[in-house]
Design a protein around this motif. Structure first.
Motif, mmCIF file in Angstrom:
data_model
loop_
_atom_site.group_PDB
_atom_site.id
_atom_site.type_symbol
_atom_site.label_atom_id
_atom_site.label_comp_id
_atom_site.label_asym_id
_atom_site.label_seq_id
_atom_site.Cartn_x
_atom_site.Cartn_y
_atom_site.Cartn_z
ATOM 1 N N SER A 1 -17.876 -48.377 -48.302
ATOM 2 C CA SER A 1 -18.307 -47.709 -46.583
ATOM 3 C C SER A 1 -18.908 -47.349 -45.864
ATOM 4 O O SER A 1 -19.070 -47.537 -45.358
ATOM 5 C CB SER A 1 -16.157 -46.988 -46.662
ATOM 6 N N ARG A 2 -19.067 -46.521 -46.538
ATOM 7 C CA ARG A 2 -20.757 -45.488 -46.383
ATOM 8 C C ARG A 2 -21.782 -47.107 -46.530
ATOM 9 O O ARG A 2 -22.861 -46.772 -45.341
ATOM 10 C CB ARG A 2 -20.917 -44.667 -46.931
ATOM 11 N N LEU A 3 -21.627 -48.024 -47.159
ATOM 12 C CA LEU A 3 -23.315 -48.571 -47.156
ATOM 13 C C LEU A 3 -22.352 -49.985 -45.941
ATOM 14 O O LEU A 3 -24.067 -50.222 -45.320
ATOM 15 C CB LEU A 3 -23.353 -49.121 -48.468
ATOM 16 N N ARG B 1 -25.180 -50.964 -59.371
ATOM 17 C CA ARG B 1 -25.584 -52.311 -58.035
ATOM 18 C C ARG B 1 -26.206 -53.091 -57.952
ATOM 19 O O ARG B 1 -25.778 -53.781 -56.779
ATOM 20 C CB ARG B 1 -26.974 -51.543 -58.205
ATOM 21 N N LYS B 2 -25.909 -54.236 -58.157
ATOM 22 C CA LYS B 2 -25.968 -55.761 -58.863
ATOM 23 C C LYS B 2 -24.572 -56.468 -58.364
ATOM 24 O O LYS B 2 -25.219 -57.216 -57.108
ATOM 25 C CB LYS B 2 -26.434 -56.629 -59.673
ATOM 26 N N GLU B 3 -23.973 -55.919 -58.477
ATOM 27 C CA GLU B 3 -22.945 -55.874 -57.602
ATOM 28 C C GLU B 3 -22.307 -55.964 -56.737
ATOM 29 O O GLU B 3 -21.906 -56.483 -55.941
ATOM 30 C CB GLU B 3 -21.251 -56.021 -58.397
ATOM 31 N N VAL B 4 -22.456 -54.194 -55.842
ATOM 32 C CA VAL B 4 -22.255 -53.956 -54.641
ATOM 33 C C VAL B 4 -23.515 -55.365 -54.028
ATOM 34 O O VAL B 4 -22.912 -54.925 -52.916
ATOM 35 C CB VAL B 4 -23.229 -52.267 -54.599
ATOM 36 N N ASP C 1 -33.330 -53.676 -53.554
ATOM 37 C CA ASP C 1 -34.164 -52.868 -54.104
ATOM 38 C C ASP C 1 -33.559 -52.431 -52.488
ATOM 39 O O ASP C 1 -34.131 -51.279 -51.711
ATOM 40 C CB ASP C 1 -35.927 -53.778 -52.794
ATOM 41 N N THR C 2 -33.448 -52.451 -51.123
ATOM 42 C CA THR C 2 -32.903 -52.185 -49.631
ATOM 43 C C THR C 2 -31.416 -50.594 -50.291
ATOM 44 O O THR C 2 -32.123 -50.099 -50.061
ATOM 45 C CB THR C 2 -32.067 -52.808 -48.777
ATOM 46 N N LEU C 3 -31.018 -50.734 -51.278
ATOM 47 C CA LEU C 3 -30.022 -50.007 -51.822
ATOM 48 C C LEU C 3 -30.790 -48.949 -52.332
ATOM 49 O O LEU C 3 -30.725 -47.880 -51.898
ATOM 50 C CB LEU C 3 -28.468 -50.602 -52.589
ATOM 51 N N ARG C 4 -31.422 -48.907 -53.110
ATOM 52 C CA ARG C 4 -32.856 -48.076 -53.560
ATOM 53 C C ARG C 4 -33.516 -47.268 -52.845
ATOM 54 O O ARG C 4 -33.609 -46.086 -52.960
ATOM 55 C CB ARG C 4 -33.683 -48.965 -54.635
ATOM 56 N N ASN C 5 -33.620 -47.908 -51.609
ATOM 57 C CA ASN C 5 -34.709 -47.005 -50.445
ATOM 58 C C ASN C 5 -33.921 -46.706 -49.569
ATOM 59 O O ASN C 5 -34.131 -45.231 -49.283
ATOM 60 C CB ASN C 5 -35.155 -48.876 -49.804
ATOM 61 N N TRP C 6 -32.309 -46.718 -49.267
ATOM 62 C CA TRP C 6 -31.332 -46.164 -48.650
ATOM 63 C C TRP C 6 -31.238 -44.736 -49.591
ATOM 64 O O TRP C 6 -30.792 -43.911 -48.560
ATOM 65 C CB TRP C 6 -30.114 -46.879 -48.209
ATOM 66 N N GLU C 7 -30.913 -45.104 -50.894
ATOM 67 C CA GLU C 7 -30.328 -44.092 -51.680
ATOM 68 C C GLU C 7 -31.625 -43.124 -51.626
ATOM 69 O O GLU C 7 -31.421 -41.974 -51.887
ATOM 70 C CB GLU C 7 -30.491 -44.818 -53.119
ATOM 71 N N THR D 1 -26.009 -40.351 -52.203
ATOM 72 C CA THR D 1 -26.024 -40.369 -53.236
ATOM 73 C C THR D 1 -24.677 -40.775 -54.166
ATOM 74 O O THR D 1 -23.326 -40.519 -54.252
ATOM 75 C CB THR D 1 -25.693 -38.594 -53.824
ATOM 76 N N VAL D 2 -25.038 -40.753 -54.953
ATOM 77 C CA VAL D 2 -24.423 -42.460 -55.664
ATOM 78 C C VAL D 2 -24.366 -42.074 -57.136
ATOM 79 O O VAL D 2 -24.950 -41.352 -57.930
ATOM 80 C CB VAL D 2 -25.175 -43.543 -56.420
ATOM 81 N N LYS D 3 -22.888 -41.533 -57.909
ATOM 82 C CA LYS D 3 -22.519 -40.986 -59.145
ATOM 83 C C LYS D 3 -23.074 -42.359 -60.406
ATOM 84 O O LYS D 3 -23.498 -43.263 -60.251
ATOM 85 C CB LYS D 3 -21.128 -40.737 -59.189
ATOM 86 N N ARG D 4 -23.189 -41.540 -61.828
ATOM 87 C CA ARG D 4 -23.771 -41.775 -62.631
ATOM 88 C C ARG D 4 -22.772 -41.997 -63.906
ATOM 89 O O ARG D 4 -22.336 -40.821 -64.219
ATOM 90 C CB ARG D 4 -25.515 -41.855 -63.566
ATOM 91 N N ARG D 5 -22.765 -42.744 -64.822
ATOM 92 C CA ARG D 5 -21.497 -42.713 -65.754
ATOM 93 C C ARG D 5 -23.182 -42.453 -66.713
ATOM 94 O O ARG D 5 -23.888 -41.635 -66.657
ATOM 95 C CB ARG D 5 -21.762 -44.007 -66.338
ATOM 96 N N GLN D 6 -22.590 -42.038 -67.966
ATOM 97 C CA GLN D 6 -22.357 -41.255 -69.200
ATOM 98 C C GLN D 6 -24.311 -42.108 -69.838
ATOM 99 O O GLN D 6 -25.563 -41.422 -70.166
ATOM 100 C CB GLN D 6 -21.996 -40.882 -69.540
ATOM 101 N N ASN D 7 -23.897 -43.469 -69.986
ATOM 102 C CA ASN D 7 -25.060 -43.995 -69.709
ATOM 103 C C ASN D 7 -26.167 -44.018 -68.461
ATOM 104 O O ASN D 7 -27.477 -44.890 -69.485
ATOM 105 C CB ASN D 7 -24.882 -45.560 -69.969
ATOM 106 N N GLY D 8 -26.203 -43.192 -67.899
ATOM 107 C CA GLY D 8 -27.244 -43.174 -67.299
ATOM 108 C C GLY D 8 -26.854 -44.546 -65.606
ATOM 109 O O GLY D 8 -27.487 -44.109 -65.028
ATOM 110 N N TYR D 9 -26.098 -46.140 -65.663
ATOM 111 C CA TYR D 9 -26.009 -46.411 -64.653
ATOM 112 C C TYR D 9 -25.324 -46.426 -62.753
ATOM 113 O O TYR D 9 -24.515 -45.607 -63.402
ATOM 114 C CB TYR D 9 -25.024 -47.459 -64.955
ATOM 115 N N ARG D 10 -25.835 -46.301 -62.347
ATOM 116 C CA ARG D 10 -24.769 -46.163 -60.836
ATOM 117 C C ARG D 10 -23.713 -46.770 -60.896
ATOM 118 O O ARG D 10 -23.208 -48.073 -61.393
ATOM 119 C CB ARG D 10 -26.163 -46.130 -59.656
#
Length: 247
Positions: A168-170, A127-130, A139-145, A151-160
């Protein structure tokens, strides 16, 4: 000079008497004189000023100071400073036209992004890199989600993990939000695109769902801006007439 009581003014304009008093408190109409018994005495100028205000507030466009400008126009008209009111009205019209051009431009950007397909590559960004890549706050990215725009996929460690398709959608969401489209309008359009990639983007953005509880100006942005411009042009004509009659 013909005069009117509060109830008569309310009946002529088609509003509640309390609304007349509210407009007085907000300085949207001149403070009326009073009879010895305390009853307000309204004139034809009050009638025309109320009509002006009602048209101005019929389509309330909020972004980028437009609402403040139209309120200021009403207040200076209430002070019979018609030249300033006319200047503010013309500024308002120019700004509304620019907002409409921005909305149309955003649609063209969306069309180009959709026609280009997903970006090449297989990036997986946090998320920080995006946030840094798109110049959009986390915060804006969180709000949009949270509002269901993606809908953003998560890794096994829970990170988006944001993929090229997510980015592209963003970009589409960012372009439309910069042009002041509502989250509801964007979500509705994206859902329609998923169901039918050949839909008319402009129509999809400007057509709220039938089951929407509340439809805002930004849910029908281009239509609302066009209506606001039409009303503002009507206001200019009214101000010229009022200047001739009441200066």
């Amino acid at each position: 000079m013909k005069t009117y009581k509060t109830a008569e003014v309310a009946s002529i304009i088609g509003i509640h008497p309390n609304t007349v008093r509210l407009y007085e408190e907000l300085h949207l109409i001149p403070r009326p004189k009073r009879q010895p018994n305390g009853y307000r005495i309204f004139t034809d100028f009050h009638i025309e000023q109320l009509r002006l205000a009602r048209i101005a507030f019929q389509i309330e466009v909020l972004q980028n100071g437009l609402r403040r400008k139209i309120i200021q126009m009403i207040k200076v008209s209430a002070d019979r400073d018609f030249d300033t009111a006319l200047a503010l009205s013309h500024e308002y019209i120019l700004q509304v036209r620019q907002e409409r051009a921005n909305a149309e431009e955003a649609i063209e950007i969306v069309k180009r992004l959709l026609s280009g397909g997903n970006e090449a590559g297989s990036r997986c960004l946090k998320r920080k890199e995006v946030s840094e890549y798109l110049h959009v706050s986390m915060d804006t990215l969180r709000n949009w989600e949270m509002n269901g725009l993606l809908t953003v996929k998560r890794r096994q460690n829970g990170y988006r993990v944001y993929t090229d398709q997510d980015i592209s959608r963003l970009k589409i969401i960012r372009s439309l939000r910069c042009a002041n489209y509502s989250l509801e309008a964007i979500r509705n359009m994206l859902q329609q695109v998923c169901a039918n990639p050949d839909i008319d983007i402009k129509e999809a953005l400007d057509t709220p769902k039938e089951d929407a509880d509340i439809i805002t100006v930004c849910d029908k942005l281009i239509t609302s801006l066009a209506a606001a411009e039409e009303n503002a042009c009507q206001i200019v004509g009214m101000l010229h007439d009022m200047k001739d009659r009441f200066s």
